[in-house]
Write a protein that holds these residues in place. Structure first.
Motif, PDB file in Angstrom:
ATOM      1  N   ASP A 141       0.831  -1.202   0.000  1.00 17.15           N
ATOM      2  CA  ASP A 141       0.000   0.000   0.000  1.00 17.15           C
ATOM      3  C   ASP A 141       0.870   1.258   0.000  1.00 17.15           C
ATOM      4  N   ASN A 142       1.808   1.331   0.920  1.00 17.84           N
ATOM      5  CA  ASN A 142       2.751   2.443   1.000  1.00 17.84           C
ATOM      6  C   ASN A 142       4.121   1.894   1.380  1.00 17.84           C
ATOM      7  N   LEU A 143       5.163   2.637   1.042  1.00 19.91           N
ATOM      8  CA  LEU A 143       6.538   2.213   1.307  1.00 19.91           C
ATOM      9  C   LEU A 143       7.302   3.339   1.985  1.00 19.91           C
ATOM     10  N   VAL A 144       8.078   2.979   3.014  1.00 19.86           N
ATOM     11  CA  VAL A 144       8.966   3.931   3.665  1.00 19.86           C
ATOM     12  C   VAL A 144      10.388   3.383   3.605  1.00 19.86           C
ATOM     13  N   PHE A 145      11.285   4.154   3.021  1.00 24.79           N
ATOM     14  CA  PHE A 145      12.721   3.879   3.075  1.00 24.79           C
ATOM     15  C   PHE A 145      13.299   4.761   4.174  1.00 24.79           C
ATOM     16  N   PHE A 146      13.847   4.141   5.196  1.00 27.06           N
ATOM     17  CA  PHE A 146      14.412   4.888   6.324  1.00 27.06           C
ATOM     18  C   PHE A 146      15.912   4.621   6.376  1.00 27.06           C
ATOM     19  N   ALA A 147      16.725   5.672   6.180  1.00 30.10           N
ATOM     20  CA  ALA A 147      18.189   5.561   6.129  1.00 30.10           C
ATOM     21  C   ALA A 147      18.633   4.590   5.046  1.00 30.10           C
ATOM     22  N   PRO A 148      18.148   4.763   3.804  1.00 33.41           N
ATOM     23  CA  PRO A 148      18.524   3.820   2.743  1.00 33.41           C
ATOM     24  C   PRO A 148      19.919   4.101   2.202  1.00 33.41           C
ATOM     25  N   GLY A 149      20.631   3.050   1.867  1.00 36.90           N
ATOM     26  CA  GLY A 149      21.926   3.203   1.204  1.00 36.90           C
ATOM     27  C   GLY A 149      21.772   3.162  -0.304  1.00 36.90           C
ATOM     28  N   TRP A 150      22.797   3.642  -0.986  1.00 39.42           N
ATOM     29  CA  TRP A 150      22.827   3.585  -2.439  1.00 39.42           C
ATOM     30  C   TRP A 150      24.268   3.358  -2.873  1.00 39.42           C
TER      31      TRP A 150
END
Length: 297
Positions: A141-150
């Motif tokens: 339904d919804n997505l949260v990226f918290f402190a994502p790396g790249w």
């Protein structure tokens, strides 16, 4: 404890919700997914000033879950973790973690009779959820990226990095979790660190009995860092994410710097249903900074 897709592997799931909740909806169901070295409970359900992050969300009418990937917390420890780390290659790679999280999601959807839920991935958990949703937008339904790396380019080295064992073993340290914060602020940012670190180590029934005590965690994620992120190859494609997405990063996060979150945000599909938030004076472990940070995040 639920079954993973692989026979003999059990996954630990924890649930909190209002006591009087009898009706369940996709819009109020959430699964937390932990990072690379810490299990779910000490990440999302350790109280700070009497309130955990899971508590905070559940008190607002949500049906909230966390899951431990195999090798973490209370989930099944692969047999390699009963042997010296150097005796086996890295275990519990991101491929495996995605399968475990998929098992948890299917269990929750069936248990509650809902077709979708929201996902919040912290650190490595953002990679896991990002890879999952690329194939399963219909279940989110919804997505949260918290402190994502790249993608990150490691400094040049004249020698190849040493091979990784099956797992890593070390106590959680304030220095690692607060990389990027000014030195004169580090002691102020994580109240109750010693009690939390003790709880983190206690989550490992074997490592906690060693001298000195350590927290063991699978090394698969670190092998993936070498094979993908440090090699310039993203593990997942943000452009495949078709659901409303919130990206959160802390100003002083030295492990997943803000420019990585900004790169992810730019790669998400264009439209009004994405948001990037930077929280000031926080580190990679922002949820342990103070109770007001939990509320804002």
């Amino acid at each position: 404890m639920i079954d993973a897709v692989d026979p003999g592997t059990k996954l630990y799931i924890r649930n909190k919700r209002p006591e009087d909740m009898t009706q369940f909806a996709a819009q109020k169901t959430l699964l937390f997914v932990h990072g690379a070295t810490l299990p779910g409970e000490v990440t999302f359900d350790f109280p700070l000033e009497g309130l955990s992050w899971m508590d905070h969300i559940a008190h607002r009418g949500w049906d909230v879950y966390l899951v431990d990937v195999r090798g973490y917390g209370r989930s099944t420890r692969p047999p390699e973790m009963d042997q010296p780390a150097a005796g086996n290659p890295p275990i519990a790679t991101t491929d495996v973690a995605v399968r475990d999280v998929s098992s948890a999601i299917d269990f929750i959807l069936q248990r509650r009779g809902v077709s979708k839920l929201s996902l919040l991935g912290w650190s490595w958990g953002a990679v896991i959820t990002g890879a999952y949703i690329g194939e399963h937008n219909d279940k989110v339904d919804n997505l949260v990226f918290f402190a994502p790396g790249w993608l990150r380019t490691p400094p040049p080295s004249q020698t190849a990095p040493p091979p990784l064992g099956a797992y890593v073993a070390a106590p959680p340290t304030r220095e690692r979790l607060q990389v990027g914060a000014p030195d004169d602020r580090k002691r102020d940012l994580m109240p109750g660190f010693e009690a939390w670190a003790a709880a983190a180590i206690a989550s490992d029934p074997v490592g906690s009995k060693q001298e000195p005590p350590v927290l063991r965690s699978p090394a698969g994620v670190f092998q993936d860092n070498r094979n993908f992120w440090q090699a310039g190859k993203p593990y997942y494609n943000p452009a495949q994410i078709k659901v409303p997405t919130l990206v959160i990063v802390a100003e002083w996060d030295g492990l997943a710097p803000p420019e990585g979150a900004q790169a992810i945000f730019r790669k998400l599909p264009s439209g009004p249903h994405k948001r990037l938030v930077m929280l000031g004076e926080g580190t990679h472990f922002l949820m342990r900074c103070n109770s007001s940070s939990i509320g804002r995040a």
